[in-house]
Design a protein around this motif. Structure first.
Motif, PDB file in Angstrom:
ATOM      1  N   THR A  27       0.776  -1.236  -0.095  1.00 48.76           N
ATOM      2  CA  THR A  27      -0.016   0.153  -0.163  1.00 48.76           C
ATOM      3  C   THR A  27       0.837   1.028  -0.018  1.00 48.76           C
ATOM      4  O   THR A  27       0.290   2.347  -0.275  1.00 48.76           O
ATOM      5  CB  THR A  27      -0.903  -0.010   1.238  1.00 48.76           C
ATOM      6  N   ASP A  64      -3.880   4.200   5.134  1.00 50.03           N
ATOM      7  CA  ASP A  64      -2.604   3.494   5.035  1.00 50.03           C
ATOM      8  C   ASP A  64      -1.508   4.650   4.874  1.00 50.03           C
ATOM      9  O   ASP A  64      -1.645   5.578   4.362  1.00 50.03           O
ATOM     10  CB  ASP A  64      -2.706   2.678   3.723  1.00 50.03           C
ATOM     11  N   THR A 117       1.497   5.814   3.334  1.00 44.92           N
ATOM     12  CA  THR A 117       1.949   5.817   1.907  1.00 44.92           C
ATOM     13  C   THR A 117       3.285   6.757   1.610  1.00 44.92           C
ATOM     14  O   THR A 117       3.670   7.442   2.818  1.00 44.92           O
ATOM     15  CB  THR A 117       1.066   6.422   0.945  1.00 44.92           C
ATOM     16  N   PRO A 172       0.269   2.770  -4.029  1.00 48.63           N
ATOM     17  CA  PRO A 172      -0.525   1.892  -4.472  1.00 48.63           C
ATOM     18  C   PRO A 172      -0.431   1.702  -6.137  1.00 48.63           C
ATOM     19  O   PRO A 172      -0.439   2.646  -6.848  1.00 48.63           O
ATOM     20  CB  PRO A 172      -2.092   2.333  -4.099  1.00 48.63           C
TER      21      PRO A 172
END
Ligand SMILES: N[C@@H](CCC(=O)N[C@@H](CS)C(=O)NCC(=O)O)C(=O)O
Length: 216
Positions: free
Chosen positions: A87, A162, A164, A90
């Motif tokens: 993730t 998430d 990132t 992505p």
């Protein structure tokens, strides 16, 4: 690429752009060697360094025979090669573009005023500080932080639930933003930004490569 590529990061550990790469490598659990260049260490003006990185800036990454500069491009490369199905960056095009534009915004919106605050307070002696200019930069930097405050009040990380890649460039500067109180920096309350910073501080790689490095 070999199974265990030789990986070298060129750049002093106190540079915000070098920190991004070190933190990213830490998140990915990739071993590396770091060589001090830039700032007081110099050596970025040599023909050898310029052949690797024509900007003469830090960081530069070498992975075996491959050389790359620009901190955010390095982060994307590392995620692409070493965390393809995660993730972190992505694969879905719109989710990826959303991460990318926040990475770009760190460079284009946050970086200039934030650097002016940092240089004005941290790297300029008290009697030489231009307080009016610093105040103006603090106001501009605040406007940049408010951009991510809005999303952070709805979710844990900049683009969603998430962590990132785009949390890395902004997160490096968050440590400085919250670490300059002793120099008289006053900030408007941004509770979601503070909570996100506290969340980042729970990440071992952030603590190791960003929080533990003196602000200087
Ligand atoms: N856009 C470049 C900027 C690199 C940059 O400005 N690096 C600064 C340190 S944060 C630098 O090399 N300054 C000169 C030096 O340290 O000698 C990146 O993100 O890598």
């Amino acid at each position: 690429m070999t199974n265990n590529p030789q990986r070298i990061v060129w750049g002093r550990a106190t540079s915000s752009n070098v920190m991004k790469v070190l933190w990213g490598l830490g998140e990915l659990g990739l071993p590396f060697e770091r060589i001090d260049v830039g700032g007081a260490f110099g050596k970025t003006d040599t023909p050898e360094y310029r052949a690797m990185n024509p900007t003469g800036l830090v960081p530069t990454l070498q992975e075996d025979s491959f050389t790359l500069w620009e901190s955010n491009a390095i982060l994307r490369y590392l995620a692409h090669v070493h965390a393809a199905n995660s993730t972190l960056w992505p694969a879905e095009p719109r989710a990826r573009a959303n991460v990318d534009h926040w990475m770009d915004a760190q460079q284009t919106v946050l970086n200039r005023p934030m650097s002016a605050v940092f240089w004005g307070l941290v790297r300029t002696p008290a009697d030489k500080r231009d307080l009016t200019a610093i105040e103006a930069s603090i106001a501009e930097t605040t406007r940049a932080w408010r951009m991510i405050e809005a999303g952070l009040s709805r979710h844990d990380f900049i683009t969603g639930a998430d962590f990132t890649l785009c949390d890395i460039p902004w997160g490096v500067h968050a440590h400085r933003w919250f670490g300059m109180d002793y120099l008289g920096l006053t900030r408007p309350e941004m509770p979601a930004l503070r909570a996100w910073y506290d969340r980042l501080c729970q990440r071992p790689a952030y603590r190791q490569h960003v929080v533990s490095t003196p602000i200087m």
